[in-house]
Design a protein around this motif. Structure first.
Motif, PDB file in Angstrom:
ATOM      1  N   ASP A 253     -22.727 -46.035  25.886  1.00 59.90           N
ATOM      2  CA  ASP A 253     -24.127 -45.889  25.482  1.00 59.90           C
ATOM      3  C   ASP A 253     -24.229 -45.830  23.965  1.00 59.90           C
ATOM      4  O   ASP A 253     -23.325 -45.332  23.275  1.00 59.90           O
ATOM      5  N   VAL A 254     -25.325 -46.322  23.421  1.00 58.85           N
ATOM      6  CA  VAL A 254     -25.547 -46.350  21.974  1.00 58.85           C
ATOM      7  C   VAL A 254     -26.995 -45.969  21.682  1.00 58.85           C
ATOM      8  O   VAL A 254     -27.916 -46.437  22.376  1.00 58.85           O
ATOM      9  N   ILE A 255     -27.168 -45.144  20.639  1.00 62.11           N
ATOM     10  CA  ILE A 255     -28.500 -44.858  20.094  1.00 62.11           C
ATOM     11  C   ILE A 255     -28.555 -45.478  18.705  1.00 62.11           C
ATOM     12  O   ILE A 255     -27.775 -45.128  17.833  1.00 62.11           O
ATOM     13  N   ASP A 256     -29.509 -46.446  18.534  1.00 64.48           N
ATOM     14  CA  ASP A 256     -29.643 -47.140  17.257  1.00 64.48           C
ATOM     15  C   ASP A 256     -30.885 -46.607  16.554  1.00 64.48           C
ATOM     16  O   ASP A 256     -32.021 -46.894  16.966  1.00 64.48           O
ATOM     17  N   LEU A 257     -30.660 -45.799  15.507  1.00 62.29           N
ATOM     18  CA  LEU A 257     -31.773 -45.270  14.703  1.00 62.29           C
ATOM     19  C   LEU A 257     -31.993 -46.233  13.547  1.00 62.29           C
ATOM     20  O   LEU A 257     -31.305 -46.181  12.521  1.00 62.29           O
ATOM     21  N   ARG A 258     -32.973 -47.140  13.720  1.00 58.55           N
ATOM     22  CA  ARG A 258     -33.130 -48.251  12.792  1.00 58.55           C
ATOM     23  C   ARG A 258     -33.575 -47.803  11.392  1.00 58.55           C
ATOM     24  O   ARG A 258     -33.319 -48.509  10.421  1.00 58.55           O
ATOM     25  N   THR A 259     -34.229 -46.703  11.292  1.00 54.74           N
ATOM     26  CA  THR A 259     -34.752 -46.275   9.976  1.00 54.74           C
ATOM     27  C   THR A 259     -34.023 -45.065   9.418  1.00 54.74           C
ATOM     28  O   THR A 259     -34.451 -44.475   8.425  1.00 54.74           O
ATOM     29  N   ILE A 260     -32.903 -44.662  10.022  1.00 58.65           N
ATOM     30  CA  ILE A 260     -32.137 -43.483   9.590  1.00 58.65           C
ATOM     31  C   ILE A 260     -30.755 -43.932   9.129  1.00 58.65           C
ATOM     32  O   ILE A 260     -30.051 -44.637   9.855  1.00 58.65           O
ATOM     33  N   GLN A 261     -30.372 -43.471   7.913  1.00 62.34           N
ATOM     34  CA  GLN A 261     -29.012 -43.668   7.427  1.00 62.34           C
ATOM     35  C   GLN A 261     -28.316 -42.315   7.405  1.00 62.34           C
ATOM     36  O   GLN A 261     -28.795 -41.361   6.784  1.00 62.34           O
ATOM     37  N   ALA A 262     -27.206 -42.226   8.117  1.00 58.03           N
ATOM     38  CA  ALA A 262     -26.468 -40.964   8.206  1.00 58.03           C
ATOM     39  C   ALA A 262     -24.973 -41.257   8.108  1.00 58.03           C
ATOM     40  O   ALA A 262     -24.514 -42.298   8.583  1.00 58.03           O
ATOM     41  N   ASN A 263     -24.228 -40.289   7.455  1.00 55.44           N
ATOM     42  CA  ASN A 263     -22.773 -40.443   7.379  1.00 55.44           C
ATOM     43  C   ASN A 263     -22.023 -39.231   7.895  1.00 55.44           C
ATOM     44  O   ASN A 263     -20.811 -39.161   7.794  1.00 55.44           O
ATOM     45  N   ALA A 264     -22.772 -38.246   8.451  1.00 54.75           N
ATOM     46  CA  ALA A 264     -22.133 -37.053   8.996  1.00 54.75           C
ATOM     47  C   ALA A 264     -22.994 -36.518  10.130  1.00 54.75           C
ATOM     48  O   ALA A 264     -24.201 -36.747  10.185  1.00 54.75           O
ATOM     49  N   LEU A 265     -22.316 -35.799  11.052  1.00 59.39           N
ATOM     50  CA  LEU A 265     -23.043 -35.249  12.187  1.00 59.39           C
ATOM     51  C   LEU A 265     -22.483 -33.881  12.530  1.00 59.39           C
ATOM     52  O   LEU A 265     -21.357 -33.531  12.182  1.00 59.39           O
TER      53      LEU A 265
ATOM     54  N   HIS B 247     -28.637 -53.192  10.524  1.00 63.18           N
ATOM     55  CA  HIS B 247     -30.065 -53.369  10.238  1.00 63.18           C
ATOM     56  C   HIS B 247     -30.570 -52.335   9.239  1.00 63.18           C
ATOM     57  O   HIS B 247     -31.769 -52.119   9.137  1.00 63.18           O
ATOM     58  N   GLY B 248     -29.658 -51.673   8.553  1.00 60.38           N
ATOM     59  CA  GLY B 248     -30.042 -50.639   7.600  1.00 60.38           C
ATOM     60  C   GLY B 248     -30.141 -49.267   8.220  1.00 60.38           C
ATOM     61  O   GLY B 248     -30.539 -48.310   7.544  1.00 60.38           O
ATOM     62  N   GLY B 249     -29.765 -49.118   9.469  1.00 58.20           N
ATOM     63  CA  GLY B 249     -29.841 -47.845  10.156  1.00 58.20           C
ATOM     64  C   GLY B 249     -28.465 -47.415  10.638  1.00 58.20           C
ATOM     65  O   GLY B 249     -27.431 -47.890  10.160  1.00 58.20           O
ATOM     66  N   THR B 250     -28.460 -46.527  11.645  1.00 67.10           N
ATOM     67  CA  THR B 250     -27.223 -45.906  12.110  1.00 67.10           C
ATOM     68  C   THR B 250     -27.144 -45.975  13.618  1.00 67.10           C
ATOM     69  O   THR B 250     -28.118 -45.686  14.320  1.00 67.10           O
ATOM     70  N   ASP B 251     -25.958 -46.365  14.109  1.00 64.81           N
ATOM     71  CA  ASP B 251     -25.660 -46.311  15.531  1.00 64.81           C
ATOM     72  C   ASP B 251     -24.942 -45.015  15.849  1.00 64.81           C
ATOM     73  O   ASP B 251     -24.024 -44.590  15.128  1.00 64.81           O
ATOM     74  N   ILE B 252     -25.361 -44.366  16.942  1.00 62.02           N
ATOM     75  CA  ILE B 252     -24.668 -43.188  17.466  1.00 62.02           C
ATOM     76  C   ILE B 252     -24.037 -43.596  18.775  1.00 62.02           C
ATOM     77  O   ILE B 252     -24.723 -44.067  19.689  1.00 62.02           O
ATOM     78  N   SER B 253     -22.702 -43.401  18.868  1.00 63.18           N
ATOM     79  CA  SER B 253     -21.987 -43.780  20.074  1.00 63.18           C
ATOM     80  C   SER B 253     -21.260 -42.581  20.635  1.00 63.18           C
ATOM     81  O   SER B 253     -20.903 -41.643  19.912  1.00 63.18           O
ATOM     82  N   PHE B 254     -21.043 -42.593  21.924  1.00 64.40           N
ATOM     83  CA  PHE B 254     -20.231 -41.579  22.586  1.00 64.40           C
ATOM     84  C   PHE B 254     -18.779 -42.030  22.544  1.00 64.40           C
ATOM     85  O   PHE B 254     -18.483 -43.204  22.765  1.00 64.40           O
ATOM     86  N   VAL B 255     -17.851 -41.087  22.272  1.00 66.62           N
ATOM     87  CA  VAL B 255     -16.430 -41.436  22.215  1.00 66.62           C
ATOM     88  C   VAL B 255     -15.616 -40.462  23.039  1.00 66.62           C
ATOM     89  O   VAL B 255     -15.971 -39.298  23.201  1.00 66.62           O
ATOM     90  N   ASP B 256     -14.489 -40.944  23.600  1.00 67.52           N
ATOM     91  CA  ASP B 256     -13.516 -40.050  24.221  1.00 67.52           C
ATOM     92  C   ASP B 256     -12.337 -39.915  23.279  1.00 67.52           C
ATOM     93  O   ASP B 256     -12.296 -40.492  22.193  1.00 67.52           O
TER      94      ASP B 256
END
Length: 884
Positions: free
Chosen positions: A771-783, A820-829
């Motif tokens: 699964d992926v969450i694509d936040l098209r208008t958000i730039q992030a480098n930490a969570l 697209h200038g935004g950030t993808d959030i992915s689930f990882v094992d």
């Protein structure tokens, strides 16, 4: 002046005078033949039979205007040529009459033939050729038949600008058991002969008689026994049936009969003979105008009509058909073709119904018709006023194709009027305009109309009514294209005490497809003292599933009543803009309603679709009135379903398959629930309802209190979404939210993608590997994940947060640029974390086939060359997660 024949197809008929046989032409032909052989000439009266090749009479024979052949011998042939002559030529400017038949007991003698040529013949007639009268009979006998006017037994060519007629049949006796003689045929042509007529050719009248059981039938005008060609600019008629006293009248003779395939080019008049009347018992029917038993080609620019049925005190005679094409073939009509009127039933000693009107054109075989003129069924016969058990005669059908075929109409086709019912009888039903008894193709660009029902006097004491109006078109299992007018007949009026007749249906459709951009109208109910008749449906569906395709410009006057027990389909089509109202009321009973791709329709007024009806939209459907669909509406391909202006749409559910729900127009659109209190320019999904599939949902806002499910592709939500409901992203599907996503729950399937351009404030659940969450208008480098919230930051500044339901840690997520200038959030094992984020040394060890095993506070890398080697402390600062 002879009629001018019109241009037909590749044929161009000149004025009849250019091809009719003038005296000069006749003399020229005769002179030419005289150069080849010695001829003969008759200038005076000859009272004996003449045989060519015998005595002083040879071919070519010319009968001058002063000449005559009228044998005195009973039943004698006036002019005969034996087959042994091979070929003969005759030019008649005078008179040729066969001998009258002798009186006989019990059999009257047959009338003699006027001209009988057993050799191949060339005949030109500008005078009179006539068969002899049939001989009368005594009591208990049969009268003699009338003689034939002319017979070409071996074929050849007949050119007539004079008069040719069959002899009248002999009269019967007065015993009450006698039979009148049939009238003789005007001309009998064998072996594919040819006839050109600019004069008159007629069959002889049937003989009546004192008290004959059967009066004689009328003779045929021109009878082709084995095919041939007729070119007519004159008049051809069948003989009338004889008058029956007191019993049955004779049948009228056909104007023209082809026993085998032939060709008719008509710019004149061809009529069937009238049926014989009867003083007491049954009258008989009129003859057909043209009877094509063996098929062939008819090109008509003149008049063709069936004979009227005979009058009778009991059952009246049926009108003759205009054209009977029992063998199929083709008809091109630029003139007029009509069935004969039914006979009048006078009532009296033995009452009976009025006669049925004849059909304009009828065929028992597959037949092809192109009509640019007028084709009409005959009117039904009136009925007397003896008893209410009888009815007036129904009108004839305009065109009846029992075996199907093809009809292209740019002219007028009409059913006959129902007969008048008199004071104590019901009116007759109106005739059908066009009746296809089997599959075929009907293209109407002109007018097809049924006959109105006949009126009734409505006398008290009997259950009477006005006649029912006829159906415009009865059609089965074929294709009907209408861009003209199809109209049913109105019901007949009734007098003081009883109801008027019901109106007919514009189209009765049982199987096949009806496509209309024209007008289809049901008939009005007749006015009656006991109540008006019911109005007829515009379209009435039958027992076999059928499809109605409506193009812009179509008008329906009356209900469109589908059969809900079969799968009748209503399709909105075309490429222009159309307007429709009354789905569920005027348009009812359909199990499938569709709008085609590229179509653009607006629904006005109230429209309702039941839960058992499938509704599929692939075009642009704008609702300016109201649309209520208790089932699930499907919006497909490039289709758009929208409420415009003050319009409102209430749907039980929505299944998108590439289409758009909501559109750009203002209006109210609700899925589930009710329209009461729903905001305008908003798509509202009520609790328990759902929008599913892939495509687009748009409006000023989307309120989701039910379920929005993306599946089988990408579902785009072009407005902010709020509400207490759920947004679900199915396996492999994509949900693209253009506005804020503020629903209670956002649920992920396998390999699901959420694209969000604004804030996502609902709780996300089911987020897992793939699964992926694509936040098209958000730039992030930490969570960071804590207490169910994933917080995103960019260079230490918090830029967004998402709420998750489930057991996650910071190591459950990874970030990457989305392109697209935004950030993808992915689930990882754990394994994918090591592969993606391990420092160079460990990553190198991985690539060298090291194994990874969890340890107490560290990760042990079991290298194939040193399984005990531990590399502790190298995972500091990782954002991945390794399984413990």
């Amino acid at each position: 002046m002879p009629a001018v024949l019109p241009a037909v197809g590749n044929l161009n008929f000149d004025h009849a005078a250019n091809w009719a046989d003038t005296p000069a032409r006749t003399q020229t032909i005769a002179a030419k033949k005289a150069q080849e052989m010695t001829g003969s000439r008759i200038s005076n009266l000859v009272s004996t039979s003449v045989t060519l090749g015998s005595g002083r009479y040879s071919s070519p024979l010319i009968i001058a205007s002063t000449g005559a052949i009228e044998p005195l011998a009973a039943g004698a042939t006036a002019l005969y040529a034996p087959a042994t002559l091979g070929s003969v030529a005759v030019a008649n400017h005078g008179t040729i009459v066969g001998g009258a038949g002798a009186y006989g007991i019990p059999q009257g003698g047959a009338g003699g033939i006027g001209v009988d040529l057993a050799a191949s013949a060339l005949v030109h007639n500008s005078g009179l050729i006539e068969g002899g009268l049939g001989g009368a009979s005594g009591d208990f006998g049969t009268a003699g038949v009338g003689g034939v006017g002319i017979m070409l037994e071996a074929g050849g060519a007949l050119t007539n600008r004079g008069t040719i007629s069959g002899g009248t049949g002999g009269g019967g006796g007065s015993s009450g058991f006698d039979t009148g003689g049939a009238g003789g045929d005007g001309a009998i042509i064998a072996d594919g002969g040819a006839v050109r007529n600019s004069g008159l050719i007629s069959g002889g009248f049937g003989g009546g008689g004192g008290r004959a059981i059967y009066a004689g039938n009328g003779g045929i005008g021109v009878d082709f026994t084995s095919g041939g060609t007729l070119t007519n600019s004159g008049t051809i008629t069948g003989g009338a049936g004889g008058y029956g006293i007191p019993f049955t009248g004779g049948i009228g003779g056909a104007g023209l009969d082809f026993a085998a395939a032939g060709t008719l080019l008509n710019g004149g008049t061809i009529l069937g003979g009238a049926g014989g009347a009867s003083f007491d018992q049954g009258a008989r029917g009129g003859g057909a105008g043209v009877d094509f038993q063996g098929g062939g080609t008819i090109i008509n620019g003149g008049v063709i009509g069936g004979g009227d049925g005979g009058e009778g005190y009991a059952a009246a005679g049926q009108g003759g058909d205009g054209v009977e094409a029992g063998g199929g073939g083709t008809l091109t009509n630029r003139g007029s073709i009509s069935g004969g009127a039914g006979g009048f039933a006078k009532g009296g000693m033995a009452s009976g119904p009025g006669g049925t009107g004849g059909d304009g054109v009828t065929s028992a075989a597959v037949f092809s018709i192109t009509n640019q003129g007028a084709i009409a069924g005959g009117a039904g016969g009136a009925a007397g006023s003896n008893t209410g058990a009888d009815v007036a005669g129904p009108g004839g059908t305009g065109i009846a194709l029992a075996a199907g075929g093809t009809l292209v109409n740019t002219g007028v086709v009409s059913g006959g009027l129902g007969g008048y019912g008199g004071g104590l009888t019901s009116g007759g039903a109106g005739g059908t305009g066009v009746d296809f008894g089997a599959a075929g193709l009907l293209t109407n660009k002109g007018t097809i109309m049924a006959g109105a029902g006949g009126a009734s006097g409505g006398g008290r004491g009997f259950a009477l009514s006005g006649g029912a109006g006829g159906a415009g078109v009865i059609f089965s299992n074929g294709i009907l294209h209408n861009s003209g007018t199809i109209a049913a007949g109105a019901g007949g009026a009734c007098g003081k005490y009883y109801p008027g007749g019901n109106g007919g249906a514009g189209v009765i459709l049982s199987g096949g497809t009806l496509t209309s951009s024209g007008t289809i109208a049901g008939g009005a109910g007749g006015i009656g003292g006991g109540g008006n008749g019911a109005a007829g449906d515009a379209v009435q569906f039958g027992a076999v599933a059928a499809t109605l395709i409506i193009n812009p410009g179509a008008v329906f006057d009356g209900n469109v009543a589908a059969n809900s027990s079969v799968n009748d389909v209503l399709t909105l089509a075309g490429t222009g803009s159309g307007t429709l109202t009354g789905i569920g009321t005027q348009f009812s009973g359909f199990t499938t309603i569709t709008e085609n791709a590229h179509a653009g329709w607006t629904l006005t007024g109230a429209n309702m679709i039941g839960s058992a009806t499938a509704f599929e939209d692939s075009g642009l459907l704008s609702v300016a009135g109201t649309l209520t669909d208790a089932g699930t509406a499907s919006v497909l391909g490039q289709g758009t379903l929208q409420a415009s202006g003050a319009g409102a749409v209430l749907l039980g559910g929505v299944a998108l398959a590439g289409g758009t729900l909501g559109g750009e127009a203002a209006g109210t659109l609700v899925v589930g629930g009710s329209l009461a209190g729903a905001p305008s320019d908003t798509v509202t999904v009520a609790s328990g309802a759902a929008i599913t599939g892939f495509g687009t949902v748009t409006g000023a806002a989307i309120v989701d209190n039910g379920t929005i499910l993306a599946q089988d592709g990408q579902l785009t939500l072009r407005a902010s979404v709020s509400g207490s409901g759920t947004v679900m992203i199915g396996n492999g599907a994509t949900l693209a939210a253009a506005g804020a996503l503020s629903v209670a729950t956002i649920n992920f399937g396998n390999d699901a993608l959420l694209i969000a351009r604004e804030a996502v404030t609902g709780t996300l659940s089911g987020f897992a590997a793939g699964d992926v969450i694509d936040l098209r208008t958000i730039q992030a480098n930490a969570l960071n994940f804590a207490n169910g919230t994933l917080t995103l930051s960019n260079h230490g500044v918090v830029v967004d947060s998402l709420a998750f339901a489930g057991s996650y840690t910071s190591g459950s997520f990874t970030l990457s640029a989305d392109g697209h200038g935004g950030t993808d959030i992915s689930f990882v094992d754990g394994a994918s974390a090591l592969r993606d984020f391990a420092p160079h040394g460990i990553d190198q060890a991985w690539r060298e086939d090291a194994g990874v095993q969890p340890g107490a506070g560290c990760v042990a890398l079991l290298h194939e060359h040193d399984p005990g080697l531990l590399l502790p402390g190298l995972l500091t600062g990782w954002h991945g997660m390794l399984a413990a």
